[in-house]
Design a protein around this motif. Structure first.
Motif, mmCIF file in Angstrom:
data_model
loop_
_atom_site.group_PDB
_atom_site.id
_atom_site.type_symbol
_atom_site.label_atom_id
_atom_site.label_comp_id
_atom_site.label_asym_id
_atom_site.label_seq_id
_atom_site.Cartn_x
_atom_site.Cartn_y
_atom_site.Cartn_z
ATOM 1 N N UNK A 150 45.417 42.668 45.449
ATOM 2 C CA UNK A 150 44.011 42.950 45.739
ATOM 3 C C UNK A 150 43.864 43.238 47.221
ATOM 4 N N UNK A 151 43.199 44.321 47.548
ATOM 5 C CA UNK A 151 42.918 44.632 48.951
ATOM 6 C C UNK A 151 41.487 45.133 49.057
ATOM 7 N N UNK A 152 40.651 44.357 49.715
ATOM 8 C CA UNK A 152 39.250 44.718 49.921
ATOM 9 C C UNK A 152 39.048 45.002 51.399
ATOM 10 N N UNK A 153 38.576 46.209 51.688
ATOM 11 C CA UNK A 153 38.493 46.698 53.054
ATOM 12 C C UNK A 153 37.077 46.537 53.598
ATOM 13 N N UNK A 160 47.122 47.197 37.527
ATOM 14 C CA UNK A 160 48.166 46.797 38.475
ATOM 15 C C UNK A 160 47.629 46.460 39.858
ATOM 16 N N UNK A 161 46.463 47.012 40.225
ATOM 17 C CA UNK A 161 45.905 46.681 41.532
ATOM 18 C C UNK A 161 44.397 46.929 41.548
ATOM 19 N N UNK A 162 43.737 46.220 42.467
ATOM 20 C CA UNK A 162 42.295 46.348 42.665
ATOM 21 C C UNK A 162 42.032 46.611 44.137
ATOM 22 N N UNK A 163 41.202 47.605 44.393
ATOM 23 C CA UNK A 163 40.854 47.964 45.763
ATOM 24 C C UNK A 163 39.331 47.950 45.904
ATOM 25 N N UNK A 164 38.853 47.811 47.110
ATOM 26 C CA UNK A 164 37.412 47.780 47.303
ATOM 27 C C UNK A 164 37.015 48.055 48.736
ATOM 28 N N UNK A 165 35.764 48.458 48.911
ATOM 29 C CA UNK A 165 35.205 48.715 50.233
ATOM 30 C C UNK A 165 33.893 47.954 50.344
#
Length: 313
Positions: A170-173, A136-141
């Motif tokens: 998608x939220x890449x920090x 359902x979602x992808x996150x990253x640093x």
């Protein structure tokens, strides 16, 4: 913080020939601890066994580790914080569980610092985790230390060029450290995780290498994440041993978990579990009717381990 050992009363004896080792384990004491990790391995190498020991200590863990925080051999502190620790929550280990990244340290000189906090439990809960769900979602640093802050943005753009084809959430920090908090060596890395509708977590990462552009590092991490998702299951390959050990130590009931094929490390771990605990896992195909599926169902009867050493302060 005072420098104290993790255990009290442990004795290690090495034979004259150096071919045999005798270990007499002591009590896991816990409490405030500080350790300077050698630069040959990252902090993740030391966090891995500590995560397994900490819930069964006498006092809550407050351990500070100094050294390299991200390398290409062990899990980075970012994945420990966002993926490894959440794997403990289904077993009833959650309140007070935290990993704080105070300083980042890239190889070879390191200079990073993290603090690991873990509560004490009397007994871990039985796991029943067999539904992988849908992503359902992808996150990253994307972090960069002692290099141009644009490196993290370039990694994010390159990773999105692939991930945007599959999912909108998608939220890449971008995490850029400066000054003393950036350690002693330049470096950058991208850590990614995908979460499903049933709280399954898959992770992958790639670390900077000499002569390799940030875009290539990002593509390497992104493709590794997609490969991990393709293998399926409720636990990724990096955390198979963690979940299996907690299943063995859980209450006296049948625990079940759906995973992919065991890695060579997991196979050896299962042999060690049988030797130390006398517990064998029943491993069956998760989808008997699907001949192409490589997912397996791992089940075992918990030993009902009780942490008799804990102190309630």
């Amino acid at each position: 913080m005072t420098k104290t050992p993790v255990t009290n009363g442990t004795v290690i004896e090495i034979s004259v020939t150096g071919t045999a080792l005798l270990l007499k384990p002591g009590i896991i004491s816990g409490g405030p601890i500080t350790h300077d990790c050698p630069l040959s391995r990252s902090v993740g190498y030391f966090l891995e066994p500590l995560v397994l020991l900490a819930p069964f200590s006498k006092k809550p863990f407050q351990i500070t580790l100094k050294g390299i925080t991200t390398d290409d051999q062990d899990l980075s502190v970012d994945l420990f914080r966002t993926v490894t620790l959440p794997h403990l929550q289904p077993f009833g280990i959650s309140d007070g569980l935290e990993l704080r990244i105070k300083k980042r340290g890239a190889p070879p000189a390191g200079g990073g610092e993290v603090q690991f906090l873990c509560p004490v439990v009397k007994q871990v809960k039985t796991l029943n985790f067999v539904e992988p769900g849908k992503i359902k979602r992808i996150r990253g640093i994307a972090h960069a230390v002692r290099v141009s802050p644009q490196f993290s943005n370039r990694m994010i753009e390159a990773s999105r060029s692939i991930l945007n084809r599959y999912i909108p959430d998608i939220y890449l920090y971008s995490d850029v450290y400066k000054g003393e908090e950036s350690g002693k060596s330049p470096g950058y890395a991208l850590s990614l995780l995908a979460e499903s509708t049933t709280s399954v977590l898959y992770c992958a990462e790639a670390v900077s290498q000499p002569g390799v552009a940030p875009e290539d590092i990002a593509l390497q991490a992104t493709r590794a994440l997609l490969a991990e998702i393709e293998k399926g299951g409720c636990v990724d390959r990096q955390h198979q041993t963690l979940v299996l050990l907690m299943m063995v130590l859980s209450s006296e009931d049948v625990g079940r978990c759906r995973m992919g094929e065991p890695t060579p490390r997991t196979i050896q771990f299962l042999r060690d579990v049988r030797s130390f605990f006398g517990t064998s896992f029943k491993i069956t195909p998760a989808d008997p009717l699907d001949k192409e599926s490589s997912q397996l169902l791992y089940s075992c009867y918990g030993t009902g381990y009780i942490n008799a050493n804990r102190t309630l302060a």
